[in-house]
Design an enzyme around this catalytic site. Structure first.
Site, PDB file in Angstrom:
ATOM      1  N   LYS A  78       0.810  -1.231   0.000  1.00  0.00           N
ATOM      2  CA  LYS A  78       0.000   0.000   0.000  1.00  0.00           C
ATOM      3  C   LYS A  78       0.843   1.281   0.000  1.00  0.00           C
ATOM      4  O   LYS A  78       0.462   2.263  -0.634  1.00  0.00           O
ATOM      5  CB  LYS A  78      -0.961   0.006   1.198  1.00  0.00           C
ATOM      6  CG  LYS A  78      -2.094  -1.014   1.063  1.00  0.00           C
ATOM      7  CD  LYS A  78      -3.086  -0.884   2.204  1.00  0.00           C
ATOM      8  CE  LYS A  78      -4.220  -1.896   2.075  1.00  0.00           C
ATOM      9  NZ  LYS A  78      -5.252  -1.724   3.087  1.00  0.00           N
ATOM     10  N   ASP A 115     -10.047   2.904   2.460  1.00  0.00           N
ATOM     11  CA  ASP A 115     -10.207   2.118   3.699  1.00  0.00           C
ATOM     12  C   ASP A 115     -10.983   2.905   4.761  1.00  0.00           C
ATOM     13  O   ASP A 115     -11.855   2.360   5.449  1.00  0.00           O
ATOM     14  CB  ASP A 115      -8.841   1.713   4.259  1.00  0.00           C
ATOM     15  CG  ASP A 115      -8.271   0.479   3.564  1.00  0.00           C
ATOM     16  OD1 ASP A 115      -9.051  -0.325   3.026  1.00  0.00           O
ATOM     17  OD2 ASP A 115      -7.039   0.325   3.577  1.00  0.00           O
TER      18      ASP A 115
HETATM   19  N1  NAP Z   1     -11.904  -5.174   7.518  1.00  0.00           N
HETATM   20  C1  NAP Z   1     -11.074  -4.634   6.643  1.00  0.00           C
HETATM   21  O1  NAP Z   1     -11.450  -4.193   5.549  1.00  0.00           O
HETATM   22  C2  NAP Z   1      -9.634  -4.512   7.027  1.00  0.00           C
HETATM   23  C3  NAP Z   1      -8.814  -3.512   6.441  1.00  0.00           C
HETATM   24  C4  NAP Z   1      -7.478  -3.402   6.869  1.00  0.00           C
HETATM   25  C5  NAP Z   1      -6.987  -4.291   7.817  1.00  0.00           C
HETATM   26  N2  NAP Z   1      -7.813  -5.253   8.336  1.00  0.00           N
HETATM   27  C6  NAP Z   1      -7.331  -6.170   9.374  1.00  0.00           C
HETATM   28  O2  NAP Z   1      -6.770  -5.400  10.424  1.00  0.00           O
HETATM   29  C7  NAP Z   1      -5.688  -6.079  11.033  1.00  0.00           C
HETATM   30  C8  NAP Z   1      -4.451  -5.184  11.052  1.00  0.00           C
HETATM   31  O3  NAP Z   1      -4.065  -4.911   9.726  1.00  0.00           O
HETATM   32  P1  NAP Z   1      -2.884  -3.855   9.413  1.00  0.00           P
HETATM   33  O4  NAP Z   1      -2.763  -3.798   7.939  1.00  0.00           O
HETATM   34  O5  NAP Z   1      -3.097  -2.608  10.191  1.00  0.00           O
HETATM   35  O6  NAP Z   1      -1.629  -4.653  10.024  1.00  0.00           O
HETATM   36  P2  NAP Z   1      -0.211  -4.066  10.484  1.00  0.00           P
HETATM   37  O7  NAP Z   1       0.101  -2.795   9.776  1.00  0.00           O
HETATM   38  O8  NAP Z   1       0.735  -5.212  10.374  1.00  0.00           O
HETATM   39  O9  NAP Z   1      -0.419  -3.693  12.044  1.00  0.00           O
HETATM   40  C9  NAP Z   1      -0.643  -4.728  12.980  1.00  0.00           C
HETATM   41  C10 NAP Z   1      -1.044  -4.126  14.319  1.00  0.00           C
HETATM   42  O10 NAP Z   1      -1.340  -5.200  15.205  1.00  0.00           O
HETATM   43  C11 NAP Z   1      -0.520  -5.087  16.374  1.00  0.00           C
HETATM   44  N3  NAP Z   1      -0.149  -6.407  16.894  1.00  0.00           N
HETATM   45  C12 NAP Z   1       0.266  -7.488  16.177  1.00  0.00           C
HETATM   46  N4  NAP Z   1       0.524  -8.517  17.017  1.00  0.00           N
HETATM   47  C13 NAP Z   1       0.286  -8.070  18.274  1.00  0.00           C
HETATM   48  C14 NAP Z   1       0.375  -8.649  19.578  1.00  0.00           C
HETATM   49  N5  NAP Z   1       0.763  -9.931  19.745  1.00  0.00           N
HETATM   50  N6  NAP Z   1       0.024  -7.897  20.642  1.00  0.00           N
HETATM   51  C15 NAP Z   1      -0.377  -6.609  20.483  1.00  0.00           C
HETATM   52  N7  NAP Z   1      -0.469  -5.997  19.297  1.00  0.00           N
HETATM   53  C16 NAP Z   1      -0.148  -6.723  18.201  1.00  0.00           C
HETATM   54  C17 NAP Z   1       0.702  -4.320  15.915  1.00  0.00           C
HETATM   55  O11 NAP Z   1       1.348  -3.736  17.037  1.00  0.00           O
HETATM   56  P3  NAP Z   1       2.936  -3.380  17.009  1.00  0.00           P
HETATM   57  O12 NAP Z   1       3.050  -2.029  16.356  1.00  0.00           O
HETATM   58  O13 NAP Z   1       3.307  -3.383  18.433  1.00  0.00           O
HETATM   59  O14 NAP Z   1       3.604  -4.473  16.207  1.00  0.00           O
HETATM   60  C18 NAP Z   1       0.065  -3.284  14.981  1.00  0.00           C
HETATM   61  O15 NAP Z   1      -0.526  -2.223  15.708  1.00  0.00           O
HETATM   62  C19 NAP Z   1      -5.506  -7.373  10.218  1.00  0.00           C
HETATM   63  O16 NAP Z   1      -6.166  -8.418  10.890  1.00  0.00           O
HETATM   64  C20 NAP Z   1      -6.185  -7.060   8.897  1.00  0.00           C
HETATM   65  O17 NAP Z   1      -6.687  -8.224   8.262  1.00  0.00           O
HETATM   66  C21 NAP Z   1      -9.111  -5.373   7.960  1.00  0.00           C
END
Ligand code: NAP
Length: 288
Positions: A78, A115
Site C-alpha cells: 500500500k 479504507d
Molecule cells: N476489515 C477490513 O477491511 C480490514 C482492512 C485493513 C486491515 N484489516 C485487518 O486489520 C488487522 C491489522 O491490519 P494492518 O494492515 O493494520 O496490520 P499491520 O500494519 O501489520 O499492524 C498490525 C497491528 O497489530 C498489532 N499487533 C500485532 N501482534 C500483536 C500482539 N501480539 N500484541 C499486540 N499488538 C499486536 C501491531 O502492534 P505493534 O506495532 O506493536 O507491532 C500493529 O498495531 C488485520 O487483521 C487485517 O486483516 C481489515
C-alpha cells in the site's frame, strides 16, 4: 444488456481489474467483485495478482498496458503503491498509503485510499445511532489499518482519539502526524481508556483466526459505546462477543471490506454497487 457488456470489452480495454498483494490468494475480493458483476450484468474479470515486493514496481507499471482498468492494493504494497502513482487524492496522501489504483487510458496511475471511507460507511450502516462528535474514540493498534481509521475518525468530527498500541515507539510519531486530536495511551492502560468512549476499535491483528486473542476488559465503557473490529475472520471476534455480552452495539469487520471496494468498482466499471445481505453471504461462503 448492451453489446459492450456481453463481450466484456469497452473503449478498447477489457473490463479487467484485480487485487495485488503478497500473499493474496486468501483474498475474498474476487468473490465480492464476481457478485457485483453478476448483479450489474457486466462481463468483467477480477483476479488475484500475487506479486512479491521486489517485483511490485515493474508489474504495476505493466498492468495498464495489459489492459487493466485498475487494481485494489493490499499488504505489503500500500505504501509503495502511493509512491509509484502519478497522481493521488488528498485522502491517500494524508493516510500515506493507497488501496485503490485507477489506470488512465494513457497508462497514468491515480491513487486513492478508500479504507477510511469503508470503515465509516460500515459503522454508519451497522450503528446509525453513533454520533462521531459526541465522545472520544479508543483505537487499539497503530499499523496500516489504524492510519486509515484515525484519518476517518478525525475527518468525521470525533473530538479526540485515544491511541493504544503494544509498541510505543512509532506510535508517538503516528499521533504527531495526525495532530493534537490523537493522544497516545500506554497499552497497559487500555481497559481504563474505554471509559467515556463512544467508539472502541480494534485495528490490531489480535483475535484473528491463528493469532492470539485481544486481551481487553470493556467494563469501563459506557452503555452507549459502539464496538468494532477490523478483523473479520472470525466474523464475531472475542472483542465483539464480549461487547455483545455486555449489551453494547457491535459492528463486524466485513462491512469495511465490502464498502471500501465500492469506489473502485464505480471508477472501473461505471456502476454503483451496493452492500447487501446477499453480498455478505456470497463473500462469507467458505470463510473460516
Ligand atoms: N476489515 C477490513 O477491511 C480490514 C482492512 C485493513 C486491515 N484489516 C485487518 O486489520 C488487522 C491489522 O491490519 P494492518 O494492515 O493494520 O496490520 P499491520 O500494519 O501489520 O499492524 C498490525 C497491528 O497489530 C498489532 N499487533 C500485532 N501482534 C500483536 C500482539 N501480539 N500484541 C499486540 N499488538 C499486536 C501491531 O502492534 P505493534 O506495532 O506493536 O507491532 C500493529 O498495531 C488485520 O487483521 C487485517 O486483516 C481489515
Amino acid at each position: 444488456m448492451t453489446r459492450t457488456e456481453m463481450t466484456g470489452v469497452a473503449d478498447g480495454r477489457p473490463l479487467l481489474a484485480g487485487i495485488i498483494g503478497w500473499p493474496v490468494l486468501h483474498s475474498r475480493s474476487p468473490r465480492l467483485f464476481g457478485h457485483w458483476f453478476a448483479e450489474h450484468g457486466i462481463a468483467g474479470s477480477y483476479v488475484h495478482l500475487a506479486v512479491r515486493p521486489e517485483d511490485f514496481a515493474q508489474v504495476l507499471r505493466a498492468l495498464p498496458k495489459a489492459g487493466y482498468r485498475g487494481v485494489n492494493v493490499t499488504v505489503p504494497h500500500k505504501v509503495a503503491a502511493l509512491a509509484l502513482a502519478d497522481a493521488a487524492t488528498p485522502v491517500a496522501r494524508a493516510i500515506g498509503a493507497a488501496n485503490t489504483l485507477t489506470f488512465q487510458p494513457d497508462g497514468g496511475i491515480n491513487a486513492d485510499n478508500t479504507d477510511g471511507y469503508g470503515f465509516l460507511e460500515a459503522i454508519r450502516a451497522g450503528a446509525p445511532q453513533w454520533v462521531p462528535a459526541a465522545a472520544p474514540a479508543l483505537v487499539l493498534g497503530a499499523g496500516g489499518g489504524a492510519r486509515a481509521v484515525l484519518h476517518a475518525l478525525l475527518g468525521a468530527g470525533v473530538p479526540a482519539v485515544r491511541l493504544a498500541n503494544r509498541t510505543r515507539a512509532g506510535t508517538e510519531a503516528l499521533a504527531g502526524h495526525f495532530g493534537p486530536g490523537v493522544t497516545v495511551i500506554d497499552w497497559a492502560d487500555r481497559d481504563a481508556a474505554a471509559e467515556g468512549a463512544g467508539l472502541i476499535v480494534n485495528t490490531t491483528s489480535l483475535g484473528m483466526t491463528g493469532k492470539p486473542p485481544l486481551q481487553i476488559r470493556l467494563d469501563a465503557a459506557p452503555a452507549s459505546a459502539v464496538v468494532t473490529d477490523l478483523v473479520y475472520v472470525p466474523l464475531e471476534t472475542g472483542l465483539l462477543a464480549q461487547a455483545r455480552a455486555r449489551g453494547l452495539a457491535t459492528v463486524d469487520g466485513l462491512g469495511m471490506l465490502l464498502h471500501q471496494a465500492r469506489p473502485g468498482f464505480r471508477a472501473w466499471f461505471g456502476a454503483d454497487p451496493q452492500v447487501t445481505p446477499a453480498l455478505r453471504r456470497a463473500v462469507l461462503e467458505g470463510l473460516a
